[in-house]
Design an enzyme around this catalytic site. Sequence first.
Site, mmCIF file in Angstrom:
data_model
loop_
_atom_site.group_PDB
_atom_site.id
_atom_site.type_symbol
_atom_site.label_atom_id
_atom_site.label_comp_id
_atom_site.label_asym_id
_atom_site.label_seq_id
_atom_site.Cartn_x
_atom_site.Cartn_y
_atom_site.Cartn_z
ATOM 1 N N CYS A 144 0.837 -1.207 0.000
ATOM 2 C CA CYS A 144 0.000 0.000 0.000
ATOM 3 C C CYS A 144 0.874 1.260 0.000
ATOM 4 C CB CYS A 144 -0.971 -0.051 1.186
ATOM 5 S SG CYS A 144 -2.324 1.107 1.058
ATOM 6 N N ARG A 175 -1.916 7.150 -6.111
ATOM 7 C CA ARG A 175 -2.311 7.122 -4.706
ATOM 8 C C ARG A 175 -3.836 7.260 -4.608
ATOM 9 N NH1 ARG A 175 -2.078 11.803 -1.461
ATOM 10 N NH2 ARG A 175 -2.044 11.434 0.773
ATOM 11 N N GLU A 177 -0.632 -8.630 5.298
ATOM 12 C CA GLU A 177 -0.255 -8.688 6.720
ATOM 13 C C GLU A 177 -1.459 -8.559 7.651
ATOM 14 O OE1 GLU A 177 0.284 -6.194 4.683
ATOM 15 O OE2 GLU A 177 -0.153 -4.289 5.679
ATOM 16 N N ILE A 218 -7.279 -0.781 1.346
ATOM 17 C CA ILE A 218 -7.707 0.306 2.211
ATOM 18 C C ILE A 218 -7.212 1.635 1.650
ATOM 19 C CG2 ILE A 218 -7.544 1.251 4.550
ATOM 20 C CD1 ILE A 218 -7.134 -1.664 5.507
ATOM 21 N N HIS A 254 -3.008 -5.516 1.615
ATOM 22 C CA HIS A 254 -2.338 -5.765 2.890
ATOM 23 C C HIS A 254 -2.409 -7.230 3.311
ATOM 24 C CE1 HIS A 254 -1.955 -1.474 3.876
ATOM 25 N NE2 HIS A 254 -3.163 -1.328 3.365
#
Lengths: 299, 208
Positions: free
Chosen positions: B92, B121, B189, B150, B187
């Site tokens: 991200c 972005r 993670e 996100i 993400h």
Amino acid sequence: MTENTTTQTGGLRVKRGLAEMLKGGVIMDVVTAEQARIAEDAGAVAVMALERVPADIRAQGGVARMSDPDLIDQIIATVSIPVMAKARIGHQVEAQVLQALGVDYIDESEVLSPADYVNHIDKQPFTTPFVCGATNLGEALRRITEGAAMIRSKGEAGTGDVSEATKHIRTITGEIRALAAKSRDELYVAAKELQAPYDLVVEIAETGKLPVVLFTAGGVATPADAAFMMQLGADGVFVGSGIFKSGDPAARAAAIVKATAFFDDPAVIAEASRGLGEAMVGINVADLPAPHRLAERGW
Amino acid sequence: MSAPDLGAAPVGAGLRVGVLALQGDVREHAAVLTALGAGVVLVRRASELDDVAGLVLPGGESSVMDKLTRRFALRDPLRERIAAGLPVYGTCAGLILLADRLLDGIAGQQTLGGLDATVRRNAFGAQNESFETRLAVPALGDAPVAATFIRAPEVVEVGAGVDVLARLADGRIVAVEQGPLLGTAFHPEVDGETRFHARFLEQVRAAV
């Protein structure tokens, strides 16, 4: 399973996830698009759009409500970092309006005048995530149960006195540690005493942390205040009146960002604390009569 | 087929890797890397970069990480290590930092660069457009990847040396690789998905 075709918005993971991405950062109150620009340039991870900062709400009195949609639109148009905005406690329609305006996070906030003295907003049906204030663990868990995707300890907004923020973050983290030390058979009573759902209490006891990000707020006015909150276990910091009620907002905002990232390095905090001009004058919380303490709003 | 070697060392065993820890979801990355057996160094100063063999650029606010890398003299050391072949995985905001070219940054925003790509972005809009999906990532095997986007960026253009690892159904590029550099717009993670981190650690092992 079908890949690349189904997508889901507004799930718990994206709601809580945005707050995860804000960790280690500073969220700044702004009342104009110009202030939002200054905050973004200074390194804010997000801005909180509102009509009056808490210090002015306190000074001017009257009912404090959601901001004018035009103001929120202007701020959204001015910055590309996340924009948060406040709704009154319990005021589901203000929250619906903020969601319709496309804010990134809704703060159901005690800084505004409560709209419901019994119920908070049912936050689960919203696509936009919510942050809510808490003074202790039970309050935090009730807000999470209602759907809050981020918690901020309340402190006492608009005072520049960090003592209540200290009390609230210490209370929440201390109660989490106490819960983690309990045996399983003690958690039933713990849930009763916390006035929080048993399953959530078990989860906290097992993981030793909240399932959502915990920021702190309410009285942070200096780089050292921000670093102090981080050392006490906050994931990040909200700064309200402390920046734009000070002598040099841009410099103070940048300094608080540095001190938050390097909260464990006194040399960096010392350097960041130089030459910032006047801090906000502030009010000692001890001098505030009880009806004027915002942290007591919400339950 | 031979029996699985239950004594096999985890992919990260013996490796020291950094996570850029100025802001963002540092904790989540550190947890995945630790679970894969790697030693994790939180990097906020140039000196902390000296003994890491790989680096994760986490999710967060790319404009803030950019400012802090410059204010704390980390930008040039980071650029030097990336240019010298340091394996890097960016998610991200980390993907934004890794890209050579950035669209829709804030005024004056810079990237570290290294990845020959253009990244936009906030490509999917505000938080209400943030989403979860499942992605086919053939390079990681048959099982789809749970992917959380996100306020995510997208890769709008890549150079000849960049492999596209995943696209959304509409064709938008969301995972790329260029030699030792790996980037995802989402993400892993936060989803318990460890295969991208394992792939990064394999690059680290190959480079040490």
